[in-house]
Design an enzyme around this catalytic site. Structure first.
Site, mmCIF file in Angstrom:
data_model
loop_
_atom_site.group_PDB
_atom_site.id
_atom_site.type_symbol
_atom_site.label_atom_id
_atom_site.label_comp_id
_atom_site.label_asym_id
_atom_site.label_seq_id
_atom_site.Cartn_x
_atom_site.Cartn_y
_atom_site.Cartn_z
ATOM 1 N N LYS A 55 47.759 45.699 43.288
ATOM 2 C CA LYS A 55 47.298 44.354 42.925
ATOM 3 C C LYS A 55 46.795 44.282 41.483
ATOM 4 O O LYS A 55 46.737 43.197 40.909
ATOM 5 C CB LYS A 55 46.250 43.874 43.921
ATOM 6 C CG LYS A 55 46.854 43.604 45.307
ATOM 7 C CD LYS A 55 45.784 43.171 46.305
ATOM 8 C CE LYS A 55 46.384 42.879 47.663
ATOM 9 N NZ LYS A 55 46.295 43.992 48.588
ATOM 10 N N SER A 112 47.035 49.152 47.803
ATOM 11 C CA SER A 112 46.509 47.925 47.188
ATOM 12 C C SER A 112 46.135 48.052 45.724
ATOM 13 O O SER A 112 45.850 47.042 45.075
ATOM 14 C CB SER A 112 45.297 47.425 47.973
ATOM 15 O OG SER A 112 45.732 46.794 49.150
ATOM 16 N N LYS A 139 39.187 48.795 42.291
ATOM 17 C CA LYS A 139 40.211 48.334 43.232
ATOM 18 C C LYS A 139 40.388 49.413 44.283
ATOM 19 O O LYS A 139 40.674 50.562 43.959
ATOM 20 C CB LYS A 139 41.556 48.064 42.527
ATOM 21 C CG LYS A 139 42.613 47.479 43.456
ATOM 22 C CD LYS A 139 42.236 46.079 43.886
ATOM 23 C CE LYS A 139 42.929 45.604 45.132
ATOM 24 N NZ LYS A 139 42.224 45.896 46.375
ATOM 25 N N SER A 170 41.128 42.178 48.465
ATOM 26 C CA SER A 170 42.427 42.759 48.804
ATOM 27 C C SER A 170 43.209 41.882 49.781
ATOM 28 O O SER A 170 43.850 42.375 50.705
ATOM 29 C CB SER A 170 42.260 44.183 49.334
ATOM 30 O OG SER A 170 43.344 44.966 48.932
#
Length: 188
Positions: free
Chosen positions: A25, A22, A186, A79
């Site tokens: 992203k 993720s 993140k 997420s």
């Protein structure tokens, strides 16, 4: 490991591409923000936005409508995979054009050991080296929206008419520690 001044403190296999999940992203967000699409435009979640790779779930049901800004916020802080997929789907030229834009952005950042194959980070084909991730995070730091979204602890949204709010929390539990000064976050 890189210190605040950007000096490399320790490295091991730092140029080896590895799946980045993720963290992808962050690149999705930079490409979307660079595209200057209308952030208040409403986008509906569709069946094609679901995850067919890892079969992750989502609280965004088909028909949920959110602004591009809200979808990007959910993709970064919570997420939310369907949000990332919907953003790529609604890119001019569609998902394939979005993936091309992600890979062009990586090249422009001199990310030599990186490749992007999906906007959510679900595909193990999304790879980057540790040194490339440092470049990507440094670039993401230049986007106020990304810094704000990735450090937002929780939000409430209303994606459905005649239904209550949905509350989302950040996937990074380290944000709960008030003593830490986290400028960008993140999980992946």
């Amino acid at each position: 490991v890189v210190d605040e001044a950007g000096n490399e403190v320790y490295a091991k296999q730092a140029n080896d591409p590895m799946p980045i999940a993720s963290i992808t992203k962050l690149m999705t967000a930079m490409v979307l923000l660079d595209g200057k699409l209308p952030m208040q435009e409403k986008i509906a979640i569709r069946k094609e936005d679901r995850d067919l790779i890892q079969l992750t779930g989502s609280r965004l049901e088909y028909g949920a409508k959110l602004t591009r800004r809200e979808l990007l916020l959910l993709a970064l802080m919570a997420s939310e995979n369907r949000a990332a997929n919907a953003l790529a789907r609604t890119w001019p030229g569609g998902r394939q054009a979005f993936m091309s834009a992600m890979n062009r952005k990586a090249r422009s950042l001199q990310m030599k050991n990186s490749r992007f194959t999906d906007p959510a980070g679900l595909d193990a084909g999304n790879v980057a080296s540790a040194r490339d991730l440092v470049k990507m995070v440094r670039a993401a730091m230049r986007y106020p929206f990304i810094r704000e979204a990735t450090t937002t602890r929780s939000i409430s949204i209303r994606p459905y008419k005649k239904r209550g709010e949905l509350r989302y929390v950040n996937t990074n539990r380290l944000l709960k520690n008030q003593a830490w000064e986290i400028q960008l976050s993140k999980t992946g």
